[in-house]
Scaffold this active site. Structure first.
Site, PDB file in Angstrom:
ATOM      1  N   ASN A 149       1.099  -1.142  -0.245  1.00  0.00           N
ATOM      2  CA  ASN A 149      -0.059  -0.225  -0.294  1.00  0.00           C
ATOM      3  C   ASN A 149       0.710   1.369  -0.400  1.00  0.00           C
ATOM      4  OD1 ASN A 149      -1.705   1.601   0.566  1.00  0.00           O
ATOM      5  ND2 ASN A 149      -3.117   0.950   1.874  1.00  0.00           N
ATOM      6  N   VAL A 175       7.781  -2.006   5.743  1.00  0.00           N
ATOM      7  CA  VAL A 175       8.510  -1.259   5.814  1.00  0.00           C
ATOM      8  C   VAL A 175       8.039  -0.070   7.392  1.00  0.00           C
ATOM      9  CG1 VAL A 175       8.751  -0.006   2.996  1.00  0.00           C
ATOM     10  CG2 VAL A 175       6.677   0.736   5.140  1.00  0.00           C
ATOM     11  N   GLN A 192       4.953   5.733   6.744  1.00  0.00           N
ATOM     12  CA  GLN A 192       5.589   5.112   7.519  1.00  0.00           C
ATOM     13  C   GLN A 192       6.651   5.936   7.560  1.00  0.00           C
ATOM     14  OE1 GLN A 192       5.594   3.394  10.418  1.00  0.00           O
ATOM     15  NE2 GLN A 192       3.973   3.775   9.586  1.00  0.00           N
ATOM     16  N   GLU A 225      10.353   1.205  10.346  1.00  0.00           N
ATOM     17  CA  GLU A 225      11.658   1.288  10.607  1.00  0.00           C
ATOM     18  C   GLU A 225      13.045   1.841   9.585  1.00  0.00           C
ATOM     19  OE1 GLU A 225      10.674  -1.883  12.761  1.00  0.00           O
ATOM     20  OE2 GLU A 225      11.945  -1.415  14.520  1.00  0.00           O
TER      21      GLU A 225
HETATM   22 MO1  MOS Z   1       9.792  -1.389  16.602  1.00  0.00          MO
HETATM   23  S1  MOS Z   1      11.203  -0.702  18.328  1.00  0.00           S
HETATM   24  O1  MOS Z   1      10.369  -2.823  16.608  1.00  0.00           O
HETATM   25  O2  MOS Z   1       8.497  -1.735  17.303  1.00  0.00           O
END
Ligand code: MOS
Length: 743
Positions: free
Chosen positions: A629, A701, A636, A703
């Site tokens: 999406n 996706v 994100q 982090e």
């Molecule tokens: Mo993330 S720090 O794996 O919630």
């Protein structure tokens, strides 16, 4: 670039839970109310280290509405979780009120429960603790660490290669303690019915939470149910239960009433984790033309007195670049702070800040374009695991980003670029993050009311999980999104993964796809066997399920809807199960190294006259496998970039050196990037499906978008100001050293 066909997979799809959230209908943990519910407020220690000599609760107990004061002396047995139990990941090794020792400011020492929140709060203020304070370990710096270091990834012979390297870099990079500040506070509502406990929680992992609570409270796991329908984010701080959950559950059991505990924002700065301070020494050796010859990372991170939390700063170090001689060491520094906890991109984010800063400094040392240095040292294989990559387009991230950013217009001299009277600084950095499918189960069910539901015991941390689950069911069954119900956030559901590590997408979608296909197969078989069905007697293999109908392969339309068949068969519903095999059991993932990649390009504007620095523009290119999406995914990455601005320029938790109290433990003094700090952000996804990542080749996706941002910011700051900052965040005080102030 994109090879994704024009199905709903890969189409920007508005959030199916959007209306619930924008109308205030979505119920978060603290929104649950029950008849007779009481309210709990914790009392916190105000020393960093010591022993509670006397806890005087007598005044509090006599106050209006007070029902119970829990503490070490009367909580009764609470247990630790089994060490090494992967299904019971806890936040702190010590259980709540386990002893009378205080090991950090803000440690819970009592819990006051009253009829109303106001009464509980007033009585909590009337609990008096006399503590024998002991000298506390509160030094922020970690360089006094003397113990042995743990050796991590190693190859070749770093020492001799570094000694002989014609160009050397030896620098230490520091990241401060940062506090998770999701909008939604931690909260727990405990409701007992006999021996059965239901907890309305704000957790990133209902299944794990349930197991931890069962072990902690000493009750059978089947007696515990954990519900988290919606999360106001978590950033990792809600991955595992914190002591307040068990305290609250004990209070509810003792009183025979539902009890709600909402952790305050200021308590969140001391009792529910933080990203630990890291100090990372990087040594890089290179040839004169920029080939890496030797690389060593020695990192330290702070942790609490009892917990061995390792930040894992070398997450990306061993595989990101090609280098024959490499060594990693690490050490844990115990201090009188609470337990650290994973925070968005744990390990990789601080680690890549340091590694990518070192690479940028090496490029400057070599008078080489930092982009060229990356490309020159790009790894063809994972030299650590000695494996090919499943799908790596790190280099393309840089090339695409450079084009979008206009990198070739960069002039390397400090302060040499200007726009509208402001000095511009341009910097870049690479990004990487893990990719993994976790084992999980999903059920897809066709209902006689014409709806279809998908169920799995995972949760939506705010990333769009509800929506992409519905997308998968729609793609497989052709049933429109408004007839699909996504049921998640309940430990009573088939086991799903934690919303952590950006892994839900890469884990659950395969199980949902399999369950959808299996459910359709069952429906077609039912259509062929049900009395009165127009398809009765047909060979199931001649039938297909399309757009919610069952039909003969060679026939265009006019065939029964699944609901008609269910009615004829007198069934309320028909469901099927799908499973995802974890990466470590997936034959397609065997012998390959799996990661996501990215490149961050940052522009800062520097106004030396008033010492003002802003991040004005970020171009980010992400290689995270197939994108399910694009609007939710871009959202994100945008959020992560904004967090990166905070990491680079603002975020830091300060502790009082005498008491260990977080002195900026509130939303006014703890600076985070807000709308006004948000740069223009350009997000591009390369969208190459990863063959090792199940049904869709999606790695997930979230982090990854934060990784590298801070290193690109500090490089841009150096380019604009000539000030090299190696300790985050970049402060105005640092920038006052800029020669550009006189420019
Ligand atoms: Mo993330 S720090 O794996 O919630």
């Amino acid at each position: 670039m994109s090879t994704t066909p024009a199905t709903i997979i890969g189409r920007p799809t508005p959030r199916v839970d959007g209306p619930l959230k924008t109308t205030g209908t979505a119920q978060y943990a603290a929104d649950f109310h029950f008849e007779g519910m009481a309210h709990a407020v914790p009392v916190v220690a105000t020393v960093a280290s010591g022993r509670i000599r006397n806890l005087d609760t007598s005044a509090a107990e006599k106050m209006p509405g007070v029902l119970l004061v829990l503490h070490h002396g009367n909580i009764g047995p609470l247990y630790r979780t089994v060490p090494g139990d992967q299904n019971a990941t806890n936040s702190e090794v010590r259980s709540a009120f386990e002893d009378d020792v205080v090991r950090h400011w803000g440690q819970y020492i009592a819990l006051v429960v009253a009829e109303t929140l106001e009464q509980a709060r007033a009585a909590a203020a009337a609990v008096h603790a006399e503590c024998d304070a002991q000298p506390a370990l509160l030094r922020p710096g970690l360089d006094d660490y003397k113990d042995a270091r743990k050796t991590g990834s190693t190859r070749g012979d770093f020492d001799s290669a570094f000694k002989d390297a014609p160009v050397k870099l030896d620098q230490t990079y520091i990241t401060p303690i940062e506090t998770h500040n999701p909008i939604e506070l931690h909260a727990s509502v405990a409701v007992w019915a006999g021996d059965n406990l239901t907890m309305y929680e704000t957790t990133q992992g209902v299944v794990n939470h349930r197991v931890v609570m069962a072990q902690t409270l000493g009750v059978p796991v089947e007696n515990v149910r954990v519900v988290t329908r919606f999360l106001g984010s978590g950033f990792g701080g809600k991955l595992c239960p914190w002591p307040h959950c068990a305290m609250n559950a004990v209070a509810a059991r003792r009183l025979g009433r539902p009890v709600k505990l909402s952790v305050t924002r200021s308590m969140m700065f001391s009792s529910v984790g933080y990203r630990p301070r890291t100090e990372q020494r990087f040594r890089l050796g290179a040839s004169k033309d920029g080939k890496l010859l030797a690389l060593k990372q020695d990192y330290l991170n702070v942790t609490s007195i009892l917990d061995d939390y390792d930040e894992g700063c070398a997450e990306a170090t061993p595989y990101l670049y090609s280098v024959a001689n490499l060594e990693v060491t690490s050490g844990l520094v115990h201090r009188n702070f609470g337990a650290p906890m994973y925070m968005r991109g744990p390990g990789a984010v601080p680690g890549l800040y340091a590694l990518e800063s070192a690479m940028n400094e090496l490029a400057d040392e070599l008078k080489m374009d930092p982009l060229k240095l990356r490309i020159l040292n790009d790894a063809e294989t994972d030299e650590d695991k000695k494996m090919p990559f499943s799908s790596r387009h790190f280099r393309e991230c840089f090339e695409v980003g450079a084009k979008k950013f206009g990198w070739e217009r960069r002039t390397p001299e400090i302060g040499s670029m200007r726009r509208e009277g402001k000095i511009l600084g341009w910097g870049l950095a690479g990004a990487s993050w893990v990719a993994l499918s976790l084992p999980c189960t999903a059920h897809v069910e066709f209902h006689a009311n014409g709806r279809v539901s998908v169920r799995s015991g995972t949760q939506d941390i705010g990333t769009g999980t509800y929506t992409i689950f519905a997308q998968v069911v729609h793609e497989k069954t052709g049933i429109s999104l408004d007839r699909i119900d996504v049921v998640i956030g309940d430990s009573a559901l088939p086991e799903g993964p934690m919303s952590g590590g950006s892994m839900v997408t890469g884990s659950v979608l395969t199980a949902i796809a399999a369950a959808s296909i299996e459910a359709m197969k069952k429906m077609t078989a039912l259509a062929a066997s049900t009395e009165g069905s127009p398809l009765k007697g047909a060979k199931p293999e001649d039938l297909i399920f399309a757009d919610g109908r069952i039909r003969k392969k060679d026939q265009a339309a006019g065939d029964p809807e699944f609901a008609d068949i269910l009615h004829l068969a007198r069934l309320n519903g028909l469901s099927a199960e799908g499973k995802t095999v974890p990466t470590w059991e997936n034959p397609k993932a065997k012998g390959v190294s799996l990661h996501s990649y990215g490149a961050q390009f940052v522009e800062v504007e520097w106004e030396p006259e008033i010492a003002r620095l802003r991040v004005s523009r970020v171009v980010t290119v992400i290689d995270a496998g197939r994108i399910i999406n694009p609007s939710a995914a871009a959202n994100q990455i945008e959020g992560a970039v904004v967090m990166g601005v905070g990491m680079g320029l603002l975020e830091e938790t300060h502790h009082d050196r005498r008491t260990g109290q977080p002195i900026n433990g509130n939303m006014a003094d703890y600076l985070m990037a807000t709308c006004a700090d948000t740069p223009q952000i350009d997000v591009t996804f390369l969208d190459y499906p990863d063959p090792a990542m199940g049904e869709y080749g999606a790695r997930g996706v979230g982090e990854i978008g934060l990784a590298g941002v801070a290193a690109a910011i500090t490089a841009a700051v150096y380019h604009a100001t000539g000030v090299r900052v190696r300790e985050l965040p970049v402060r105005i005080e640092n920038l006052l050293e800029s020669k550009m102030l006189e420019a």
